[in-house]
Scaffold this active site. Structure first.
Site, mmCIF file in Angstrom:
data_model
loop_
_atom_site.group_PDB
_atom_site.id
_atom_site.type_symbol
_atom_site.label_atom_id
_atom_site.label_comp_id
_atom_site.label_asym_id
_atom_site.label_seq_id
_atom_site.Cartn_x
_atom_site.Cartn_y
_atom_site.Cartn_z
ATOM 1 N N ARG A 1 -25.217 -3.038 8.124
ATOM 2 C CA ARG A 1 -24.286 -4.703 7.750
ATOM 3 C C ARG A 1 -24.397 -5.512 8.836
ATOM 4 O O ARG A 1 -24.413 -6.898 8.646
ATOM 5 C CB ARG A 1 -22.820 -4.450 7.238
ATOM 6 C CG ARG A 1 -22.740 -3.454 6.578
ATOM 7 C CD ARG A 1 -21.531 -3.564 5.583
ATOM 8 N NE ARG A 1 -20.213 -4.926 4.971
ATOM 9 C CZ ARG A 1 -20.381 -4.962 4.203
ATOM 10 N NH1 ARG A 1 -19.413 -3.863 4.051
ATOM 11 N NH2 ARG A 1 -19.348 -5.808 3.738
ATOM 12 N N LYS B 1 0.664 -1.039 -0.140
ATOM 13 C CA LYS B 1 0.224 0.298 0.203
ATOM 14 C C LYS B 1 1.184 1.532 0.296
ATOM 15 O O LYS B 1 1.670 1.595 1.081
ATOM 16 C CB LYS B 1 -0.681 0.242 1.206
ATOM 17 C CG LYS B 1 -2.219 1.230 1.217
ATOM 18 C CD LYS B 1 -2.631 0.411 2.485
ATOM 19 C CE LYS B 1 -4.623 1.708 2.012
ATOM 20 N NZ LYS B 1 -5.252 1.069 2.890
ATOM 21 N N GLU C 1 -18.735 -6.430 10.328
ATOM 22 C CA GLU C 1 -19.353 -6.099 11.645
ATOM 23 C C GLU C 1 -20.573 -6.699 11.926
ATOM 24 O O GLU C 1 -21.369 -6.681 13.728
ATOM 25 C CB GLU C 1 -20.817 -5.262 10.673
ATOM 26 C CG GLU C 1 -19.332 -4.078 9.706
ATOM 27 C CD GLU C 1 -18.713 -4.134 8.801
ATOM 28 O OE1 GLU C 1 -18.066 -2.976 8.749
ATOM 29 O OE2 GLU C 1 -18.937 -4.864 8.565
#
Length: 639
Positions: free
Chosen positions: A401, A287, A373
């Protein structure tokens, strides 16, 4: 004249659509990747946005578009913040410096924006399900073409990704899943899957040996080939390899270097030519790759304000007040220092929710469960059932969610889970996908749920204390993104009386009943109306559930009109007030009632101020609504 702020990109300048990559040599594709990285850095320096994720997939983006035939082949990015280089290559380079601005490009993939975005993805872990849907549709006479899901390793921590892989393995459809393993989503990854992927990376030499052994089998005399094959399979089992994915029915390829086009291109070409079923391609990336300020940042340049390309220094406006997120974190730390039963749960967002500060102080009492979640909510329910005081801190848009778990595992069992709901209301540059529009409605209809909204940062501190003290069942406190109102802060939060609002100013004729941080705009509207000789009563409701029945009924008795104002969709606070008034027969006596809510549309990205103006909820629009309800013509209408 060339813009000195923009990098020279002679090869990228010739690429307008992915089809333009087909005539480039592999050497030219490597140069194109370098230019694409420079252009991405330049663009995000102007707009701000998600930088690190895109830089990590530059070579992968080039390779996928060079090998596959988009948009006929469906390329799905998961999460969509990886897609900036993809947007540059797919006909949107001329608009790339409008990213995340009003009227500009979305910061995520968006179907209505381009045929090269076959599926919108601003939340994680959806790509494999969608790609399998495309693959099955193609087999049933729908749109033809391959389906390719590019999913981050953080996104693979969600159960939905494995539900999709399990289904794909059973259906045996041709499908490509590229696991973009950068050992980081937003925060460092957590959990057993992350450890498993790390082992695969560490065991890369064994993977190479296994492939060598596979090749040697074919060179042996026929009588010896079966024994050698058994030995190779035993080695495969000992080395672990991709057995997890293979057990789900996928052919596993990797791990391979996601920044090496000399590896990516031939492997993707071979798989495109030969694959018959589902394939998982394990790609290792970094990243923020290629930009030192991002590579050296703790979050690898995940989200950036506008910045200086040379130094990486961000151009942030100085804060005049603490952010709501920081006030929540500091308030929780203060309470936790006095109560060792307080614990905190986050779903891969410790920085975004402020719980990184909590974790630094109480490392054993913070649980980051990854992008999961549903699990976060039920895990919090288990903590509550076990005698702890869990604060489950999840953005409003992400809590959606876990709604089934909120209902079944928390509300029905009346477990005292404390839901800290950040990013309530409209959030600006992230647009509709991240707007906290629905939590008031979907929580307030649950029996036994207490729902609070902070009008300012001092109120948020009081609500944290209130949530700590409440053990009768679930309780939620919601607050927006961004800075507080700059009010004086108490040293410690006070426990509020459940279901009691506060009168901010007494007036006549009309009462304005605010829920949440629109209170500041309501007060501005009241000042403007007072200047016209009409001074409204202004009330901060504090609670959507339970309602302050006595106060609301008094307002209805003593005023000609009552207007509610909230930062949520229809079905929330105003609807509950209307239900109370209807049940009490108040409308039979002629009360004028209006409810100001977010409009029944998804509002695209803009500044929060512009979004609320579009929603019709700034001070001038609130004042205009009062005049309209009372039948008082404005100067412009008289004209």
């Amino acid at each position: 004249m060339a813009d000195p702020q923009r990098p020279a990109t002679p090869l990228l300048d010739r690429v307008h659509f992915p089809s333009d990559l087909k005539g480039l040599s592999d050497r030219e594709l490597r140069q194109l990747a370098d230019e694409l990285r420079a252009e991405t850095i330049s663009a995000v320096s102007v707009t701000g946005g998600h930088l690190g994720a895109g830089l990590g997939v530059v070579e992968l983006t080039v390779a996928l578009h060079a090998v596959f035939d988009t948009p006929r082949d469906k390329l799905i990015w998961d999460v969509g913040h990886q897609c900036y280089p993809h947007k540059i290559l797919t006909g949107r380079r001329d608009r790339i410096r409008t990213l995340r601005t009003e009227g500009g490009l979305s910061g995520f993939t968006k179907r209505s924006e381009s045929p090269y975005d076959p599926f919108g993805a601003a939340h994680s872990s959806t790509s494999i399900s969608a790609a399998l849907g495309f693959a099955c549709a193609a087999g049933l006479g729908g749109d033809a073409g391959d389906a390719i899901a590019v999913i981050g390793d953080g996104s693979m921590s969600a159960g939905m990704a494995f539900e999709a892989m399990n289904n794909a393995g059973a259906l045996k459809k041709r499908l490509f899943v590229v696991l973009n393993d950068n050992e980081m989503s937003i925060a460092p990854p957590v959990g057993a899957l992350s450890a498993y992927l790390s082992r695969l990376y560490a065991e890369a030499p064994v993977q190479d040996l296994k492939e060598v052994a596979k090749g040697l089998v074919s060179l042996l005399p026929a009588p010896l080939q079966e024994g050698a094959k058994r030995a190779r399979d035993m080695l495969k089992g000992m080395a672990v390899g991709g057995t997890l994915f293979e057990a789900l029915g996928f052919t596993y390829v990797g791990p391979i270097d996601g920044h090496d086009l000399d590896q990516l291109l031939p492997i993707l070409r071979m798989l495109k030519a030969r694959a018959t079923g589902p394939v998982l391609i394990h790609v290792l990336t970094k990243k923020g790759k290629g930009y030192a300020p991002a590579e050296n940042s703790p979050d690898r340049g995940h989200a950036r304000a506008k910045f200086d390309v040379v130094t990486g220094e961000q151009k942030k406006t100085p804060s005049n007040a603490p952010s709501y997120t920081r006030v929540f974190a500091e308030s929780l730390i203060d309470e936790a220092a006095r109560d060792d039963k307080i614990v905190a749960v986050t779903a891969a967002m410790p920085d975004g929710t402020g719980l990184d500060l909590f974790g630094a102080r109480f490392p054993r009492r913070l649980f980051d469960v990854g992008i999961a979640e549903q699990h976060a909510v039920t895990f919090s329910a288990g903590l509550a059932a076990g005698g702890m005081k869990p604060f489950c801190a999840i953005y409003s848009t992400f809590l959606q969610r876990g709604y089934d778990q909120v209902v079944h595992d928390v509300a029905i069992q009346r477990l005292p889970v404390r839901f800290a709901i950040d990013r309530a209301g409209l959030v600006g540059a992230d647009g509709a996908t991240h707007a906290g529009s629905f939590d008031v409605a979907f929580l307030s209809n649950l029996p036994g749920m207490v729902v609070m909204a902070a009008a300012d940062e001092a109120e948020l501190r009081h609500m944290v204390a209130t949530a700590v003290a409440w053990d009768e069942g679930p309780i939620a406190l919601r607050y927006p993104r961004g800075e507080g109102a700059g009010v004086e802060m108490p040293d410690r939060g006070a426990v509020l009386e459940i279901g009691r609002g506060r009168v901010m100013r007494e007036g006549g004729r009309v009462a304005l009943l605010s829920f949440g941080t629109r209170l500041s705009e309501v007060l501005k509207a009241a000042e403007a109306l007072a200047a016209r000789g009409l001074a409204p009563t202004v009330v901060d409701a504090r609670f959507a559930k339970p309602l302050d029945r006595d106060l609301i009924l008094r307002l209805a008795r003593e005023h000609e009109a009552l207007i509610t104002v909230e930062e949520g969709a229809v079905g929330g606070f105003g609807s509950h007030v209307a239900q109370l008034l209807a049940d009490e027969g108040v409308f039979d006596r002629g009360l004028k009632f209006r409810s100001m809510v977010l409009p029944d549309i998804f509002i695209d990205q803009a500044s929060p101020e512009a979004m609320y103006r579009i929603a019709g909820m700034d001070a001038a629009q609130i004042a205009a609504k009062v005049l309209e309800v009372l039948g008082i013509a404005t100067a412009s209408r008289r004209a």
